[in-house]
Design a protein around this motif. Structure first.
Motif: not given
Ligand code: NAP
Length: 298
Positions: A11-18, A27-45
Motif C-alpha cells: 500500500l505505502i510502497g505503491r504510493h511512494l514509487c509513484k 527504482l528497483t523493487v524486491l518482490s516475491r512476485h517480480p512479474e507484478t512489479v511493473a503493474a503495481k509500482c510503475g513502468v520502468g521499475v
C-alpha cells in the motif's frame, strides 16, 4: 538517485514509487512476485526476486525498507510470529549484510518501524525519545530498528520510519473499515478512549521524501499527523464523512475472545506526535482528521 525498495508493491510502497518516479529517481523493487512489479509500482521499475541479485559492484544511493507480512490479518500463533519477524527483521538483516559488502555504500537507509514501538501508551503524548513498550509488537519494532541501525557502522545515514495508521483510499485501515461503516455497522472499539495516531498517505510520502533528501536527518521519526484522535473520535469522524450513523460498540471482552493477544492492536493505542519532523520544519498538508477523511473519501 538509484533506489532499492523492499515492500514496494504494498500500500505505502505503491504510493511512494509513484512519487519517486515523478521525481525522476530510478527504482528497483524486491518482490516475491517480480512479474507484478511493473503493474503495481510503475513502468520502468526493475524487479528483483532475491537480495542475492544485489551484487557488490551495483550501487544504490538509497535503500527503502518497507517489507512486512501484515500484522493484523491473522492470529499470532508461534508460526505466524516467526513469519512477522522474518519478513521484517530477517529482511533488514539481509539488507545490512548486502550494504556491508557493497563497494560504494548507499548514502541513506530508510527502514520501516511502527508506532507499536511504544506499546500501550495510554494518554501520554509520545515523541521519539519515549520509552519502548514491552508487548510483542513493541519487541518486533525494537528488533527491526536495531537491525536497521547496524548499517550506521558502514557510514550510512539511517532513518527509522515509526509509522502510524496510514489512511489511503484503497487499503490499510480504511480498506478494512469502509464496508462496515458504509453499511451503518461502524462501531467504537471497547471504551473508545484508546488513541489512534493516523497519517494521510500523501503526508506520509512527503515525509519519506523529506527524510530521503535531507542529509541532516537521522534516527527515529514518528510518521503520524500532529493531531491524533481517540477511537471514539475516529469512529464518529469516519461515520460523519460517509454520512452514516455509528451506533454500535464492540465490547473489549468479545474482541479479546475473538482475536487473542492481537486485540491489543485495536483496544490499546498510542498518542504519538511527529516532534522531530515538525522541529525540522516539515509541514503536514492534512493535519486534521476530519479534513483528511473528507479529502480521501469525497
Ligand atoms: N499501512 C499502515 O498503516 C502501517 C502502519 C504501521 C507500520 N506499517 C509497516 O509499513 C510497511 C509497509 O506497510 P504497507 O501497508 O504498505 O504493507 P503491505 O501493503 O502489506 O505491503 C507490504 C509488502 O511487504 C512484502 N511482504 C509481505 N509479506 C512478506 C513476507 N512474508 N516476506 C517478504 N515480504 C513480504 C510484500 O511484497 P511482495 O508481495 O511484493 O513480496 C508487500 O507488498 C510494513 O512493514 C508495515 O508493517 C504500515
Amino acid at each position: 538517485m538509484q533506489i532499492l525498495i523492499t515492500g514496494g508493491t504494498g500500500l505505502i510502497g505503491r504510493h511512494l514509487c509513484k512519487a519517486l518516479l515523478a521525481s525522476n529517481h530510478r527504482l528497483t523493487v524486491l518482490s516475491r512476485h517480480p512479474e507484478t512489479v511493473a503493474a503495481k509500482c510503475g513502468v520502468g521499475v526493475k524487479a528483483i526476486a532475491s537480495l542475492d541479485e544485489w551484487i557488490p559492484s551495483q550501487h544504490f544511493d538509497a535503500v527503502i525498507n518497507l517489507s512486512g507480512e501484515p500484522i493484523a490479518d491473522a492470529h499470532w500463533s508461534e508460526k505466524r510470529r516467526q513469519i512477522l519477524w522474518d519478513s521484517r527483521i530477517g529482511i533488514t538483516e539481509k539488507l545490512v549484510q548486502r550494504i556491508a559488502v557493497t563497494e560504494i555504500k548507499p548514502l541513506v537507509f530508510l527502514s520501516g518501524s511502527a508506532i507499536g514501538y511504544y506499546g500501550n501508551g495510554g494518554d501520554i503524548e509520545l515523541s521519539e525519545d519515549a520509552r519502548v513498550g514491552s508487548d510483542f509488537a513493541a519487541k518486533l519494532c525494537m528488533a527491526w530498528e536495531t537491525a536497521a541501525l547496524s548499517a550506521e557502522q558502514y557510514g550510512v545515514r539511517v532513518c527509522l520510519l515509526r509509522t502510524g495508521l496510514v489512511l489511503a483510499k484503497e487499503g490499510g485501515l480504511l480498506g478494512k473499515l469502509l464496508l462496515p461503516f458504509k453499511l451503518a455497522m461502524g462501531a467504537r472499539l471497547g471504551n473508545g478512549k484508546q488513541w489512534m495516531s493516523w497519517v494521510h498517505i500523501d503526508d506520509y510520502v512527503a515525509m519519506v521524501m523529506a527524510l530521503l533528501n535531507n542529509p541532516e536527518l537521522s534516527g527515529p521519526f514518528n510518521l503520524t499527523a500532529p493531531q491524533p484522535a481517540t477511537n471514539k473520535e475516529f469512529t464518529q469522524q469516519l461515520a460523519h464523512a460517509l454520512h452514516r450513523p455509528a451506533l454500535f460498540f464492540a465490547p473489549a471482552f468479545f474482541l479479546k475472545l475473538a482475536m487473542g493477544e492481537r486485540a491489543s492492536l485495536l483496544l490499546e493505542g498510542q498518542r504519538v506526535l511527529p516532534k522531530k519532523l515538525e522541529m525540522s520544519g516539515n509541514k503536514f498538508k492534512h493535519p486534521k482528521l476530519e479534513e483528511a477523511l473528507h479529502q480521501l473519501l469525497s
